[in-house]
Design a protein around this motif. Structure first.
Motif, PDB file in Angstrom:
ATOM      1  N   PHE A 160       0.701  -1.042   0.137  1.00 49.42           N
ATOM      2  CA  PHE A 160      -0.293  -0.234  -0.069  1.00 49.42           C
ATOM      3  C   PHE A 160       0.680   1.488  -0.086  1.00 49.42           C
ATOM      4  N   GLU A 198      -5.401   6.577  -1.451  1.00 52.92           N
ATOM      5  CA  GLU A 198      -3.896   4.940  -1.492  1.00 52.92           C
ATOM      6  C   GLU A 198      -3.754   4.546  -2.828  1.00 52.92           C
ATOM      7  N   ALA A 209      -2.791   0.400  -3.401  1.00 53.21           N
ATOM      8  CA  ALA A 209      -3.215  -0.849  -3.026  1.00 53.21           C
ATOM      9  C   ALA A 209      -2.433  -1.580  -4.765  1.00 53.21           C
TER      10      ALA A 209
END
Length: 147
Positions: A99, A110, A112
């Motif tokens: 992440f 964010e 991922a």
């Protein structure tokens, strides 16, 4: 947003490399950014909007935009042994830090990141499109969401 994400990923890979204090056998690492841009290819393969993903329930109201992209990384180092070692280090980085959080224009995001497996046929097509012979390459998929 993508240029910032790619810059941060590249910087973080080299920070991880320095933290591990790994020495390549036949390749000298220089402290300047020219070495990094010459020996690490980090390129976008696909980018798009992804309204429904596996990680979110289908009945949930959409509150933040979700984008997905696929990218590849090639350690472009002439010595094959050093190239393998550098590729292994990149894998280690993403295994430990899947992440990435960043702030762009006062918004927080964010990212991922997970590995993407390709078949031999897909790899052959990739290298034919690149007009290069096969070498170690890593494929990753990423999902961007606003926090």
């Amino acid at each position: 947003m993508l240029p910032e994400i790619f810059n941060i990923i590249g910087e973080n890979i080299f920070i991880h490399f320095e933290e591990k204090k790994v020495k390549l056998k036949n390749t000298r690492i220089l402290p300047d950014s020219a070495w990094k841009t010459k020996h690490l290819r980090l390129e976008l393969l696909r980018f798009g909007h992804q309204p429904v993903t596996k990680n979110f329930s289908h009945g949930a109201p959409p509150d933040k935009s979700i984008y997905a992209f696929t990218f590849f990384i090639i350690a472009d180092i002439p010595d094959y042994s050093d190239c393998l070692q550098f590729t292994e280090l990149i894998c280690d980085y993403f295994d430990k830090k899947p992440f990435l959080q960043l702030k762009i224009n006062e918004k927080e995001f964010e990212v991922a990141i997970s590995s993407l497996e390709l078949s031999i046929e897909e790899l052959n097509q990739f290298w034919m499109a690149q007009k290069q012979s096969h070498q170690p390459v890593l494929f990753y998929q990423a999902r961007i969401s606003e926090i």
